[in-house]
Every structure is written in C-alpha cells, then in structure tokens.
Design a protein around this motif. Structure first.
Motif, mmCIF file in Angstrom:
data_model
loop_
_atom_site.group_PDB
_atom_site.id
_atom_site.type_symbol
_atom_site.label_atom_id
_atom_site.label_comp_id
_atom_site.label_asym_id
_atom_site.label_seq_id
_atom_site.Cartn_x
_atom_site.Cartn_y
_atom_site.Cartn_z
ATOM 1 N N SER A 94 -10.814 21.590 106.908
ATOM 2 C CA SER A 94 -11.381 20.437 107.410
ATOM 3 C C SER A 94 -10.746 20.750 108.981
ATOM 4 O O SER A 94 -10.942 19.658 109.872
ATOM 5 N N GLY A 95 -10.134 21.595 109.512
ATOM 6 C CA GLY A 95 -9.757 22.108 110.712
ATOM 7 C C GLY A 95 -8.173 21.588 110.980
ATOM 8 O O GLY A 95 -7.472 20.940 110.027
ATOM 9 N N CYS A 96 -7.642 21.760 111.899
ATOM 10 C CA CYS A 96 -6.278 21.736 112.223
ATOM 11 C C CYS A 96 -5.963 20.249 112.578
ATOM 12 O O CYS A 96 -6.799 19.704 113.310
ATOM 13 N N HIS A 97 -4.753 19.808 112.364
ATOM 14 C CA HIS A 97 -4.275 18.471 112.702
ATOM 15 C C HIS A 97 -4.294 18.324 114.227
ATOM 16 O O HIS A 97 -4.087 19.565 114.907
ATOM 17 N N ASP A 98 -4.310 17.207 114.937
ATOM 18 C CA ASP A 98 -4.303 17.133 116.165
ATOM 19 C C ASP A 98 -3.096 17.779 116.922
ATOM 20 O O ASP A 98 -3.353 18.319 118.219
ATOM 21 N N ASP A 99 -1.965 17.860 116.267
ATOM 22 C CA ASP A 99 -0.819 18.408 116.980
ATOM 23 C C ASP A 99 -0.602 19.759 116.473
ATOM 24 O O ASP A 99 0.483 20.327 117.216
#
Length: 809
Positions: A56-61
């Motif tokens: 899903s891709g990386c968390h924004d942080d």
C-alpha cells in the motif's frame, strides 16, 4: 568534517539473499527474522512478514527501505508541490533554488529527491545551514546513487545540526518530491534493564517491566502498566538502560512520558549515550514543565558509535517511568556490509563504498552486478550493469562467470573453450568433444550428435554402427534403414533375409527382390511363389501347366476334364450282352436313348417346379424376411445394418456383410434367440447389439453369446444369397467377390464323390451349402461355365447301371 563509513566490496560467490535467512513473523504489525522490526505501511496495513515491504506504500511519516526511515518534516514557503506528498506535481519555478526549513533541526545524513526526467538525476546540489547559522554551506563530500530512473539518493553527512537545506542545479527545475532522512528506530526489542520494578499484590508479571519501553507503543490510549516502565519508590533513584546488539550512529533520541498521571517524574532526567567503557555523551534535561515527548539531539552529533543508552531520574520520589524510548540513527556496519542488520554485502565498482541504508553504489556496480543495491547478475548475463549475455552454447542453465563471461558449467555438446565458442575439431563430437567419430564413418561426423555424414561400405545407422546383411548384394544397404539395395541370388525381403522358393526355376532360384515372387517355375508347379502343384491329371510326362493360372499345357489325361483336369468324367456304359438270342445292339441303344430322354424330361419338369416354387416365395418376400428353407432371401436387398435369415456355419466361409462396408471376410452376428432355440430372423437389433467381428474360419462352431443359441447357427448379415445350383455355378465362375470361394463350397458332403452323385440325383429340396472336395473343383476359375449338361458315365459303386445323372461340371 568526519569521514563517512561506506561498505567496501568483498568479492564472493554468495548472493545477499543467501546471507540472511529470513523467516516469517507471526505477530501482526511486525516483520523480520525475530519480529524485531515494526511495519510502517499506509493505512496501518500489514507489511510483508519477511522483508517489510508495503504493497500500500509507506505511511506519510516514513520512507526508504521497508519504510523504516523517519521522514523529517519541513516547510517550503510557496512550494506546495514539494510538500503535498505527490510525485506527480513538480516544480514550475525554473532553476531557482528550492529551500526547506526542518521542523526539527537534526544532523542530516541523506535525502531522497524525485524528478520527472531521468537525465537530471545527478544534477542536484545539496546545501545546508547549521542551526543558529546565517548562510548555506555546500556539501563538498556529496555522493549520489540512483534508486530508479526518477529517484536519486543524495548522501551528505553532517556533524552540525541542520535547520535548513537548499537545493540548486539544473535538476531543480525537474524536482517533484523531497524526503529528508531522520534515521530509523534502532532501539526496538533490544536488551533492557531497570534498577527496580514497582509491583503490588496481584500485579501480572508484565506490569511496569523494562522491556515495555521498547515495544513500539507510546502509551497513548493504552493501559500504562502494560506499555510503560515503573521503578520501585523504595529503591534508590530509578534508572533504565538499553544495550544494543550492534554499534549505532545516533543522531537523536526521543523519550515518551506517561500521560495518564505522574508526568512530572521525568522532569530533570539525565540521559547518557556511551560506547563502553570510556566514550560517552551526557544530556541533562534543564527542567521546567513536563513534556509528552522529550527530544534529545546531540549537537554536535555524537562522534563515536553508541552501544548503550541510560536514563536516570532526578525526581524527589526516586521513580522513573518511561512509556517508549526511540533511538534514531543508522547501524555502524563493518566495512563491506549494509542492510537493516548489516547482513548484506556491498558490490560497488573498484571496491568503493556503498550506502548503508540501500546498498547503492555512487560510482556504479562491480561488473557482474546491477540494480539499486548492486545485486548479482541474473543467470545468463554478466559484465558492467549485467548488460552482456552469456554465450548460448554455455552448458547447463546457460550461466557464466558474472565478471568474465566464462561458462560456469562447461559447454553444450559440440563446443569447447572457456567461453564455449569453438566447435569440436574434426573427428570428435559431443560433450567436451571427448567422443571420437565412428571408424566406419566415410566422412567426418556431426560435431554435436556424432551422426556420420556417410557410412563406409557395408555399414548403416546414424553412427554407422550396424553392418549390412551379408545377403545384400556387395553387402551394400541404405545408410539409414539398412534396407539392401539389391539381394544376392536366391534371397529377397527388406534385408534379403528371406529365401526364394526352391521351386523357382533357374540356377540361382531368382525371385522378386521385394515380394519373393518367382521369375519362372520348375515343371509341375505354378503360382506366384511356385508353391502350387499342377494337376497330376495333366497330360504329358512333366505334368506341365500354365505358371500363372495352373491350366494344363497339353490337355488332360483320359477320364478327366476341366482347365486344370481336376474333374472326373463319368461315362454311362450299356451292357452289350444279348438276351440269349444275341439281341440287337441297335435295340439296346434305342432303349438306352429312350430311357435317357425320359430321365431328361423328368429332370426338366422337376427343375421347372422347383424354380416356380422359389420364384413364388421370392415374390412374396420383403426386405429382411427369411426364406422358408432357412436360407438368406435372394430377393431381398439389404441396407446398412440389415440382416438375412440364419445360415449354418458351413455356409459362412467368405460371406460379405453390408454393415458399414465391413471387409468381405468379416461379419456381425445377431445374438437373439427364437422359441425354438435358433437365431431369431424376425428380431430387430437395438443400436450396439452386435457381436465382435469374426473371420469365417472362427465361425464354424461359434456359440451365440447372448441367449445360448445353438453352436452351429449364427445370424449374419449378407449382401446376397443364392440357392442350389445357382450358388454352385456362381462359386465356380467366381463372377463376384460377394460369394463363397469355390475351393471350399459344393453341394455334397465333404470328401465324397458318391454323395455328390446322390445329391444331384435325389435332392428334392434346394440343396444346402457344402464343402467341395479338391477332386471336383480345387481352384476358382474365372472362365464362365456352360449351362448344366447331361453326360453318360459309369455309375459309382452301388448305383444301378443305365441311369443318367445331371450335374454341373
């Protein structure tokens, strides 16, 4: 400036995937061999349990390898396209410098830039401003390594705490996104201890333990006792320690305070980071109001690797409570290694350094390696960036040395040399060119298979390993099949292994090389292979006959007739004795003539009556109806699948069946039973109600399988049925293949001429079908026979004289 540690290449035959044995983590939210690493996927979804990748891709942080690197937040005035986390929105301000202010000043290590044109990947210069400074300083030790065709990592380690960065150069005009690395959390699930543990009666053993400060939970919205530490107030001032498995390059440390109560206990704490026993960094919290998160950023950056961090309370109640401790930085890997656990090796060109966070090589990969992390070439490729292809004649899986291209598993059959570029020398073939061509090859053999171009005389086969038959003329044969070109005299067949008949005439018994048919026969025999005897009744001393048809060349011996002289001629002789007075011979002949005329008249009447009866029955018959004498109906025209009346086995020798044009010698038999136990001529067959096809020779005693019909009765299909003398005449003239062979049929009991004589005289019913003895007709004759004639002959023994008999000859 402190020199940066990079990985130094160690040449090895092992790929990095074999260096780290990954296992599947069974705990949700974690991954890695021992579940030591925390997932940071967008939407808090589960990452890959082995390598931590996020579909899903990386968390924004978070960003970077396995989404493990903390993203330092920043502001960029007027540059919304840079802060929207969208790589599709890019710079439209030209080549003006792009400035970003860090929300938390930290010593930086590397940044990641995304552009929209691969030609500008290495056209960006990083500049930074130290905290409290007023000017930007160019990163003079900057190194870059491509992540993909639109992404580049820029390595620029600083000892100063950086508050701003500025990007310049031609690549700025193509810039779309920017990530500033704050390092990764290296403290999770490391070894911990504390000076004491607070406990009350009934407290579970996991309450307030030291490990709670490294479980990835910050204490917000969870039960404090299961996620925070707590020392005993009765003990000396509380302390907590974490020890690392590997030495770390640390750039900042976060302490999460307890939020449900007692947050003042952490005020005035002391933090020590050290490389035991001598190097240490000490930070004393200045006090003031309690904070939810305490951030410790050493300035300048800690210059030594750290293997231990200690926190000590200085509160009046001696209690230390920590809900989470986060240590950001990077592994201090040994030279030549990189990765989350320093488990992988660098593969950079000329043994230069690689980025520890990715394995990227600033100066490219060593020949035989390619990709972001310079992985070993795939099988079949080698050289710079794995751009060259192994020779397709390399053996096994077509692999070769990833550096030189030399074939790793030898060569394909037919080739030799380090690179398998050379065909086998003349006279050799196969794997390693160690097999010698056959000595019976007339020319050199194929360098791969060893197949001879041509064979020496007398040999055949792919490798000329087989000898031609000794009965081949000059012992020569087809090189592939071994078939003789021609045979020695007296032999025939594919390999001349069959002997010609000894009855072939000529000194060498010559016969056809393929069929074995004699060119000519010795006297007294005839036929294709001279295997049939001429009739002993042929006139002449040699019993000679036509070598194809068997007809007697010089006519018949006295008393025999027919083309092959195989029919006995009976002559009726009237006694010449007088009645005592020397009675007149003319009278005797007159009486005899009268008797003969009467007999002929009677026979004619009988024949007419019989024919009328049969015609009447035929005209009253319909398709598929039996005749009243048990014979097939001669008037019925049978279609496919239709059946005649039952016939006895003796009459079935070569009957032709109609069903789907089955060959002449094959028929299908109906398997139903009439009340009298015989095959039922009236029964209608359902689809599939047929017995197996059987040849005539197998039917003489065949028992109908379905209802135990009599052994000698079979219900069969037929094309046409004939009765009596008509069948007999048809058999002799052989005018159609639809009828029985004349050599096996007649109107008499087998083997008895007398019975035939009697049958011709006395049979008042249409005769059945009987076997014919060879003395009457022993070969099919295609010459039409005359109509029945009357002859006078001496009667057989037991029969009265003066009687005239009529039969077909």
């Amino acid at each position: 400036m402190v020199s940066v540690k990079f990985c130094i290449l160690f040449i090895t035959t092992l790929s990095c995937t074999s260096c780290l044995a990954q296992t599947t983590c069974g705990t949700n939210g974690w991954f890695g061999a021992t579940c030591r690493y925390m997932c940071h996927c967008r939407g808090n979804t589960q990452c890959d349990r082995a390598d931590g990748s996020c579909s899903s891709g990386c968390h924004d942080d978070w960003f970077g390898s396995a989404c493990q690197y903390s993203k330092i937040a920043f502001t960029a005035t007027g540059l919304s396209w840079l802060t929207d986390n969208d790589a599709a929105t890019c710079n439209n301000e030209g080549t003006q410098p792009v400035n970003a202010t860090l929300s938390t000043p930290v010593p930086i290590t590397w940044i990641r830039a995304v552009v929209n044109d691969s030609a500008y990947l290495h056209e960006i210069q990083l500049n930074y401003e130290a905290k409290g400074g007023s000017t930007f300083e160019a990163c003079t030790s900057q190194l870059t390594a491509a992540v993909d065709d639109k992404t580049v990592d820029i390595f620029c380690p600083t000892t100063d705490v950086v508050s701003q960065i500025s990007l310049t150069g031609a690549g700025v005009a193509r810039l779309c996104s920017l990530y500033i690395s704050g390092g990764r959390n290296l403290a999770l699930k490391q070894t911990t201890q504390q000076s004491s543990r607070f406990s009350t009666d009934g407290s579970p053993p996991t309450s307030w333990v030291a490990q709670n400060a490294l479980d990835g939970k910050t204490g917000v919205g969870v039960e404090s006792r299961t996620t925070c530490t707590h020392t005993d107030p009765q003990s000396p001032p509380g302390s907590w320690t974490v020890k690392f498995l590997k030495n770390l390059d640390v750039n900042r440390i976060l302490l999460y305070n307890r939020q449900d109560c007692c947050s003042q206990r952490l005020v005035n704490f002391q933090l020590t980071a050290l490389l035991a026993p001598n190097d240490r960094f000490v930070y004393n919290e200045p006090g003031g109001s309690p904070k939810i998160i305490y951030t410790v950023v050493p300035s300048p950056k800690i210059s030594f690797p750290v293997n231990e961090v200690n926190v000590l309370t200085r509160s009046s109640d001696n209690i230390l409570t920590l809900c989470e401790v986060v240590v950001f930085g990077e592994n201090s890997c040994q030279d030549g290694q990189y990765g989350l656990d320093c488990e992988r090796q660098c593969n950079c060109r000329n043994q230069t350094n690689c980025f520890i966070h990715s394995g990227g090589c600033p100066f490219g990969c060593e020949p035989g390696y390619a990709g972001v992390d310079c992985m070993e070439c795939q099988v079949g490729r080698y050289g710079d960036d794995c751009s060259r292809i192994c020779n397709d004649t390399c053996g096994g899986d077509n692999s070769c040395d990833r550096l030189s291209g030399a074939c790793s598993l030898g060569c394909d059959p037919g080739y030799t040399g380090a690179f398998c570029e050379t065909m086998c020398p003349d006279g050799t073939y196969g794997a390693g060119c160690i097999s010698a061509c056959s000595q019976t090859c007339a020319t050199s053999c194929d360098y791969i298979s060893g197949v001879c171009g041509a064979c020496s005389s007398g040999f055949f086969g792919f490798r000329c390993q087989s000898e031609c038959s000794t009965d081949c003329s000059a012992q020569t044969c087809n090189q592939i099949t071994g078939a003789c070109d021609s045979c020695e005299p007296g032999f025939y067949g594919h390999v001349c292994s069959e002997q010609c008949s000894s009855n072939c005439s000529g000194s060498d018994s010559a016969c056809n090389r393929i069929t074995g048919a004699c060119e000519s026969c010795e006297l007294g025999v005839y036929g294709a292979t001279c295997s049939k005897l001429c009739s002993v009744n042929c006139a002449g001393s040699g019993n000679s006959c036509d070598q194809e048809e068997g007809t007697c060349d010089e006519g018949c011996d006295e008393g025999y007739i027919g083309e092959r002289c195989d029919v006995r001629e009976y002559m009726s002789v009237e006694s010449a004795e007088s009645d005592g007075s020397g009675g007149s011979t003319e009278k005797s002949w007159g009486i005899a003539a009268t008797v003969v005329a009467v007999v002929i008249l009677i026979l004619a009447v009988v024949v007419v009556v019989v024919l009328l009866i049969r015609l009447r029955k035929a005209s009253g018959s319909t398709r598929n109806e039996p005749s009243d004498k048990g014979h097939a109906n001669p008037g019925a025209e049978l279609g496919s699948g239709e059946y005649s009346s039952p016939v006895t086995a003796e009459a079935q020798t070569t009957q032709k069946v109609v069903k789907n044009d089955v060959p002449v010698d094959t028929r299908y038999c109906k398997m139903n039973e009439s009340p009298q136990g015989h095959a039922n001529p009236e029964a209608e067959l359902e689809s599939g109600e047929y017995s197996s096809p059987v040849t005539a020779e197998a039917q003489t005693t065949q028992k109908v399988a379905e209802n135990d019909a009599p052994d000698d009765t079979i219900y069969c299909t037929t094309n046409e049925s004939l009765q009596g003398t008509n069948l007999y005449e048809k058999a002799i003239t052989n005018q159609s293949n639809d009828y029985m062979d004349a050599s096996t049929l007649a109107m008499a009991t087998p083997g008895s001429e007398t019975a035939l004589y009697d049958k011709a005289e006395n049979d008042s019913e249409p005769p059945e079908y009987y076997e014919m003895t060879s003395t009457m007709v022993n070969e099919t004759n295609t010459t039409p026979k005359p109509s029945p004639r009357t002859v006078t002959a001496s009667p057989p023994p037991g029969h009265s004289s003066g009687t005239v008999y009529s039969f077909l000859d």
